[in-house]
Scaffold this motif. Structure first.
Motif, PDB file in Angstrom:
ATOM      1  N   ASN A  73      33.836  31.011  39.367  1.00 23.34           N
ATOM      2  CA  ASN A  73      34.986  31.911  39.156  1.00 23.34           C
ATOM      3  C   ASN A  73      35.553  32.939  39.980  1.00 23.34           C
ATOM      4  O   ASN A  73      36.059  34.060  39.849  1.00 23.34           O
ATOM      5  CB  ASN A  73      35.206  32.496  37.715  1.00 23.34           C
ATOM      6  CG  ASN A  73      35.161  31.398  36.361  1.00 23.34           C
ATOM      7  OD1 ASN A  73      36.450  30.868  36.139  1.00 23.34           O
ATOM      8  ND2 ASN A  73      33.987  31.086  35.939  1.00 23.34           N
TER       9      ASN A  73
ATOM     10  N   PRO B  90      38.676  37.111  38.178  1.00 22.58           N
ATOM     11  CA  PRO B  90      39.209  36.002  37.304  1.00 22.58           C
ATOM     12  C   PRO B  90      39.902  36.790  36.230  1.00 22.58           C
ATOM     13  O   PRO B  90      39.983  37.818  36.170  1.00 22.58           O
ATOM     14  CB  PRO B  90      38.128  34.973  37.133  1.00 22.58           C
ATOM     15  CG  PRO B  90      37.050  35.943  36.842  1.00 22.58           C
ATOM     16  CD  PRO B  90      37.059  36.900  38.004  1.00 22.58           C
ATOM     17  N   SER B  91      40.359  35.984  35.258  1.00 20.12           N
ATOM     18  CA  SER B  91      40.501  36.676  33.897  1.00 20.12           C
ATOM     19  C   SER B  91      39.303  37.080  33.111  1.00 20.12           C
ATOM     20  O   SER B  91      38.178  36.470  33.405  1.00 20.12           O
ATOM     21  CB  SER B  91      41.073  35.573  33.039  1.00 20.12           C
ATOM     22  OG  SER B  91      41.040  35.850  31.498  1.00 20.12           O
TER      23      SER B  91
ATOM     24  N   THR C 184      40.282  28.273  35.642  1.00 17.23           N
ATOM     25  CA  THR C 184      40.228  29.087  37.049  1.00 17.23           C
ATOM     26  C   THR C 184      40.553  27.919  38.132  1.00 17.23           C
ATOM     27  O   THR C 184      39.475  26.937  38.031  1.00 17.23           O
ATOM     28  CB  THR C 184      39.123  29.844  37.306  1.00 17.23           C
ATOM     29  OG1 THR C 184      38.751  30.941  36.277  1.00 17.23           O
ATOM     30  CG2 THR C 184      38.952  30.278  38.860  1.00 17.23           C
TER      31      THR C 184
ATOM     32  N   THR D 245      40.619  27.170  42.300  1.00 14.84           N
ATOM     33  CA  THR D 245      40.513  27.797  43.486  1.00 14.84           C
ATOM     34  C   THR D 245      40.400  26.650  44.662  1.00 14.84           C
ATOM     35  O   THR D 245      40.068  25.587  44.414  1.00 14.84           O
ATOM     36  CB  THR D 245      38.956  28.549  43.696  1.00 14.84           C
ATOM     37  OG1 THR D 245      38.055  27.656  43.297  1.00 14.84           O
ATOM     38  CG2 THR D 245      38.755  29.905  42.666  1.00 14.84           C
TER      39      THR D 245
ATOM     40  N   LEU E 224      42.923  31.715  44.478  1.00  9.97           N
ATOM     41  CA  LEU E 224      42.381  31.792  43.025  1.00  9.97           C
ATOM     42  C   LEU E 224      43.596  31.942  42.189  1.00  9.97           C
ATOM     43  O   LEU E 224      44.431  32.776  42.377  1.00  9.97           O
ATOM     44  CB  LEU E 224      41.285  32.694  42.780  1.00  9.97           C
ATOM     45  CG  LEU E 224      40.742  32.804  41.649  1.00  9.97           C
ATOM     46  CD1 LEU E 224      39.144  33.024  41.198  1.00  9.97           C
ATOM     47  CD2 LEU E 224      41.495  33.937  40.677  1.00  9.97           C
TER      48      LEU E 224
ATOM     49  N   SER F   9      43.612  32.354  38.016  1.00 11.09           N
ATOM     50  CA  SER F   9      42.986  32.238  36.636  1.00 11.09           C
ATOM     51  C   SER F   9      43.613  32.638  35.501  1.00 11.09           C
ATOM     52  O   SER F   9      44.220  33.765  35.876  1.00 11.09           O
ATOM     53  CB  SER F   9      41.423  32.753  36.909  1.00 11.09           C
ATOM     54  OG  SER F   9      40.554  33.264  35.837  1.00 11.09           O
TER      55      SER F   9
END
Length: 608
Positions: free
Chosen positions: A187, A195-196, A360, A362, A367, A369
């Motif tokens: 991630n 990311p998140s 996610t 990428t 990216l 996410s």
């Protein structure tokens, strides 16, 4: 122990006393912090133990350190009215590792805070560490993908792996480090981890290169970060035993194009059944439930409030400075607690870290996410719902700026301007397309400040090579990477990095791409203009010649008429496919394989 690893570098050792900044003033600061039991004193206790285990402190200074450790409060089960939050997921492991190692070093000494011997402390800590690690293997991290709190978990586990006398304990600590590093590998983008996230901080969202996790990242996946002994992450940088399995390194550094689906944590209402059926550590007592619930910060939810009140009474936590706002409600009869909670509707329910289904995507150029359909319309806290990263330190994300009347001794209150959401949106992602709805019509809550009827997006115009802004759309290019956002309402540019959509019910769509898909930025813009975004009632629809996306508030997410499920397995990603609640898993890199079997405690890394 893993039998094959790409991580064979000579690691920097922990500095000797009198060199590298490890002087008497530093150790005294640690001692004073531990004695004062300030927030994050458990971190300082670990660093102090590292200094003591190194064995080269002057006798008088060592005696002071010993007294501080023997007088420390390691658990919420022990008496104390300080400001330490030892119950959250990351503090559970940092405090328990400190307690385990303190008991191991001083087995026959009496710990003055509770009168128990070191042996008893070690035994209690061992039980809790085995449960904590088993839960992470089975359920994942409630503080999912956090570029702050993963750093603390990994550092504490590295310390445990280095110094636990029990080889089985050390091996399982390494297995959980493997899982945390696997999450980071899958991630991340260009060595940045944003990311998140289940819990985020503004500076580490805006500037992930400076996040707490970065020394861990560089030490794990290439680089030789300096040992900063003021930071807990130094315990990973100077690790003696743990080596990163080659399969995880290969995923982190050799496979930039990937789509990762993963499930992390449990919903609050799942906890009772899941813990009862946990194959390695089944449990159903109220205190066991409280440990898990409070680990995910579910202290004031309808499912937990009765057990919370009981725990506060039994453990005499009414005088805790952190839990002080609950003091008046603990005295209420149990049957009244849930109805009272629903009536006052406190914003603290948003602190609960429910199950996260994270997607996610990428490439070498971007990216995107997001956490899918995460508690839409409920209060939020530090949860970071979606994030896009492009080259050149470009971070794009959106929130509903929240406002809290609660004060925090150790950090700014949340949710806030860029951290978390006052009211959570409904968000759903399909590959490189994300739809987001903000519906702010839920009733106000106790402790909630003024509610802003707007959503905003962090879009750093000055960092892009090219940007375009229309009445309800924005686009940018950085190198060979493109991002476009379409809105249902007018975009108002309020600063060089902030766009606002005003209204109680708004929506937008985010699309990312690169030169593998589009011939140029002009081509990306041309296709972006063919998309149409419409919010009709509770349905947000994105349509184009290439597909149709429909997100209905708290109902279906459809792509070209087909329902897209947002209930993910533990991992569905290149190199790792694992169902929820696993007992074993295999990670495949480009040339190596890692097998983790929790039931036997075996961790085997091989070529092929």
């Amino acid at each position: 122990m893993a039998t094959s690893s790409a991580d064979q570098r000579q690691l920097t050792p922990w500095p000797k006393f009198g060199s590298g900044g490890l002087e008497a003033p530093y150790v005294k600061r640690l001692i004073d912090f531990v004695n004062a039991r300030l927030y994050m004193a458990d971190h300082r206790a670990l660093l102090l133990l590292k200094c003591m285990i190194a064995g080269d402190l002057p006798p008088r200074l060592n005696d002071q350190a010993v007294d501080a450790i023997l007088g420390f409060r390691f658990s919420m089960l022990e008496a104390g009215t300080d400001s330490m939050t030892l119950w959250t997921e990351n503090h559970q492991v940092t405090a328990a590792v400190a307690e385990y190692l303190a008991g191991q070093v001083f087995p026959d000494r009496i710990f003055t805070n509770d009168g128990r011997s070191g042996v008893r402390h070690q035994r209690a800590a061992r039980a809790q560490l085995m449960i904590w690690m088993s839960d992470r293997f089975r359920f994942g991290f409630s503080e999912w993908l956090s570029n702050t709190y993963y750093a603390y978990d990994i550092a504490a586990l590295a310390m445990l792996a280095d110094h636990a006398d029990d080889p089985g304990m050390a091996e399982r600590a390494e297995m959980v480090i493997d899982l945390a590093l696997l999450d980071l590998a899958l991630n991340s983008f260009g060595g940045r981890v944003a990311p998140s996230m289940g819990r985020a901080h503004s500076e580490q969202i805006l500037h992930p290169d400076a996040a707490e996790i970065m020394p861990v990242w560089h030490s794990a996946f290439g680089g030789n970060p300096e040992v900063d002994i003021d930071k807990l992450t130094s315990l990973f940088v100077v690790r003696e035993r743990y080596r990163v399995p080659a399969a995880i390194t290969e995923l982190a550094t050799e496979q930039p194009v990937r789509r990762v689906l993963s499930s992390q944590g449990l919903d609050v209402n799942e906890v009772r059944d899941e813990l009862r059926n946990q194959p390695f550590h089944p449990r159903s007592q109220s205190l066991d439930l409280i440990r898990f619930w409070w680990g995910q910060q579910a202290i004031t939810t309808p499912e937990t409030i009765v057990d919370t009140a009981r725990a506060m009474r039994v453990l005499e936590l009414q005088d805790s400075r952190v839990l002080a706002p609950l003091r008046r409600y603990v005295k209420l009869p149990n049957p009244v607690l849930v109805s009272t909670l629903r009536t006052i509707n406190p914003i603290t329910t948003g602190k609960a870290l429910n199950r996260a289904n994270v997607q996610t995507v990428t490439t070498g150029n971007y990216l995107l996410s997001s956490v899918q359909r995460y508690q839409p319309g409920c209060f939020g806290d530090q949860q970071h719902i979606w994030h896009a990263s492009l080259p050149g330190e470009i971070e794009v994300f959106g929130t509903h700026p929240g406002s809290s009347q609660l004060s925090q001794d150790h950090r700014p209150p949340t949710p806030s301007r860029w951290v978390g959401n006052g009211v959570n949106p409904d968000a759903a992602q399909h590959h490189n397309v994300l739809l987001v709805q903000h519906n702010l019509r839920m009733r106000r809550g106790y402790f909630e400040g003024p509610r802003q009827e707007m959503a905003h997006i962090h879009f750093p115009f000055v960092l892009f090579d090219q940007t375009r802004l229309g009445p309800s759309w924005v686009a940018g290019r950085r190198e060979n990477s493109f991002i476009g956002i379409l809105g249902t309402h007018t975009f108002e540019l309020v600063s060089e990095s902030e766009i606002v959509q005003r209204g109680q019910h708004t929506g937008y769509a985010v699309m990312v791409g690169d030169d593998e898909e589009y011939a140029s930025f002009a081509d990306f813009l041309q296709q972006l203009r063919q998309y149409r975004l419409r919010l009709s009632g509770d349905r947000l629809t994105l349509s184009s010649p290439f597909g149709r996306f429909e997100l209905t508030w708290c109902k279906e997410f459809r792509v070209n008429g087909r329902i897209v499920e947002s209930d993910y397995p533990r991992y569905d990603a290149p190199g790792v496919q694992v169902p929820r609640n696993p007992t074993e898993m295999t990670v495949r890199g480009t040339r190596h394989r890692l097998r983790l079997d929790w039931s036997t405690g075996k961790r085997i890394s091989t070529a092929g």
